[in-house]
Enzyme design. Structure first.
Site, PDB file in Angstrom:
ATOM      1  N   PHE A  25      -8.355  -9.723  83.912  1.00 30.19           N
ATOM      2  CA  PHE A  25      -9.111 -10.181  82.742  1.00 30.19           C
ATOM      3  C   PHE A  25      -8.668 -11.582  82.316  1.00 30.19           C
ATOM      4  CE2 PHE A  25      -8.448 -10.024  77.975  1.00 30.19           C
ATOM      5  CZ  PHE A  25      -9.655 -10.637  77.671  1.00 30.19           C
ATOM      6  N   ILE A  26      -7.393 -11.763  82.024  1.00 30.15           N
ATOM      7  CA  ILE A  26      -6.933 -13.082  81.569  1.00 30.15           C
ATOM      8  C   ILE A  26      -6.868 -14.052  82.752  1.00 30.15           C
ATOM      9  CG2 ILE A  26      -5.037 -14.370  80.459  1.00 30.15           C
ATOM     10  CD1 ILE A  26      -4.387 -11.790  78.899  1.00 30.15           C
ATOM     11  N   GLY A  45      -7.343  -5.666  88.432  1.00 29.55           N
ATOM     12  CA  GLY A  45      -8.204  -6.843  88.558  1.00 29.55           C
ATOM     13  C   GLY A  45      -9.446  -6.461  89.369  1.00 29.55           C
ATOM     14  N   TYR A 103       8.224   0.396  79.220  1.00 35.05           N
ATOM     15  CA  TYR A 103       7.394  -0.769  79.548  1.00 35.05           C
ATOM     16  C   TYR A 103       7.900  -2.012  78.816  1.00 35.05           C
ATOM     17  CZ  TYR A 103       3.400  -3.938  79.371  1.00 35.05           C
ATOM     18  OH  TYR A 103       2.602  -5.045  79.442  1.00 35.05           O
TER      19      TYR A 103
END
Ligand code: UDP
Length: 336
Positions: free
Chosen positions: A11-12, A36, A149
């Protein structure tokens, strides 16, 4: 410049690829197409200044070759999305820690500048706000996936920072706060694409917990503009920067705004956290960045407000479909 973007079809990463190509750079996007998607960069395929390389940051020889050819590296490849991390904790940790280690090792081998993207998850449950870059991290048990995380991304930051301190490798750390916009999928838990798709389908809007928790959302174009500026800035080396918006909204209010803007017939459905994620799940009550450091460095100021962002994402999802949202909610198996 010749730029390598790991996670370049994400996305980015896909928005960053476009922005850098518009600025006249050459981009190689390395992506294993797990989260992705090739469609994210479909509009760039065929352009001589863009190359999509399908592969993983865990493939050392491939990363070695790509880093050698590049002038600078944006390391975005990572396991993202709270839902994905909770469902696949081991894979997420390996991708994040080992992946970053390989990218930094190769960058050091060829002395290439690296901008590494980290996350506001770093701050954990710290609900002070606005959060400055040197704010304390407040975390729960490492046996809870979310905190594991957060720790994995902190290890990435430490690696990047110590490569700079001890070995002189120019590295920049960026902590992204809730970045949203077209192409972001709701499949890994992100709230805005989910609410928008639910509203457009007149399905219940799933607000987790009490809905009183708040976030600040930044348009992806503002985020990639900041990334592109930071890699050019010599003073950014050895530093960490928050990038985000300060326009705070609760999830309940967000749901109402999405319903109003789409003209949807959806009702709000409150879903307990242990049903949405896993038993014992802990959320952040509030998360607001202090952005004075990035303002000073590059004159950063978000150009899109929440209203613009929502209109943009709504428009995008009126014309695109995404993974079915029902598959994302793990209603039947809390605690697994
Ligand atoms: N959230 C929600 N409904 C959803 C997905 C997320 O209410 O369908 C909530 C989530 O619990 C959190 C906020 O929205 O409080 C932002 O979630 P997201 O996963 O987008 O980002 P993060 O948790 O990393 O801030």
């Amino acid at each position: 410049m010749k730029i390598l973007i790991t996670g370049g079809a994400g996305f980015i990463g896909s928005h960053l690829s476009e922005a850098l190509i518009r600025q006249g750079h050459e981009v190689a996007a390395l992506d294993n197409l797990s989260t992705g998607r090739a469609e994210n960069v479909a509009q760039l395929r065929g352009q001589p200044s863009f190359q999509l390389v399908v592969g993983s940051v865990l493939e050392e020889r491939l990363v070695d070759k790509l880093v050698e050819r590049a002038d600078a590296v944006f390391h975005l490849a990572a396991a993202v999305g709270v839902e994905l991390i909770v469902n696949h904790p081991l894979e997420s940790l390996t991708t994040n820690i080992r992946g970053s280690e390989i990218v930094l090792e190769m960058a050091h081998r060829y002395q290439k500048k690296v901008l590494i993207t980290s996350t506001s998850e770093i701050y954990g449950k710290n609900a002070n706000g606005p959060l400055k870059e040197d704010e304390d991290r407040i975390l729960g048990s490492p046996l809870k996936s979310r905190w594991a995380y957060s720790t994995s991304k902190a290890v990435d930051e430490i690696l990047a920072y110590t490569y700079w301190k001890e070995r002189g490798l120019p590295t920049v750390i960026v902590r992204l706060f809730n970045t949203v916009g077209p192409r972001q999928t709701g499949a890994y838990g992100m709230v805005i694409p989910r609410f928008v798709q639910q509203a457009l389908a007149n399905q219940p809007i799933t607000v987790y917990g009490s809905g009183k928790q708040s976030r600040c959302f930044l348009h992806v174009n503002d985020a990639v503009g900041a990334l592109a500026a930071l890699i050019q800035l010599p003073e950014a080396v050895g530093e960490a920067f928050n990038i985000g918006s300060q326009e705070e909204v609760t999830m309940e209010a967000l749901a109402r705004r999405v319903i109003a803007l789409t003209g949807s017939r959806s009702a709000i459905q409150y879903v307990p956290y242990d049903k949405a994620y896993e038993a014992g799940f802990e959320d952040m009550v509030r998360r607001v960045p202090d952005i004075s450091k990035i303002k000073r460095a590059i004159g950063f100021s978000p150009s899109a407000g929440l209203e613009d962002i929502l209109r943009n994402v709504i428009d995008y999802y009126r014309h695109h479909s995404d993974a079915p949202l029902n598959e994302c909610l793990r209603r039947d198996s809390p605690g697994t």
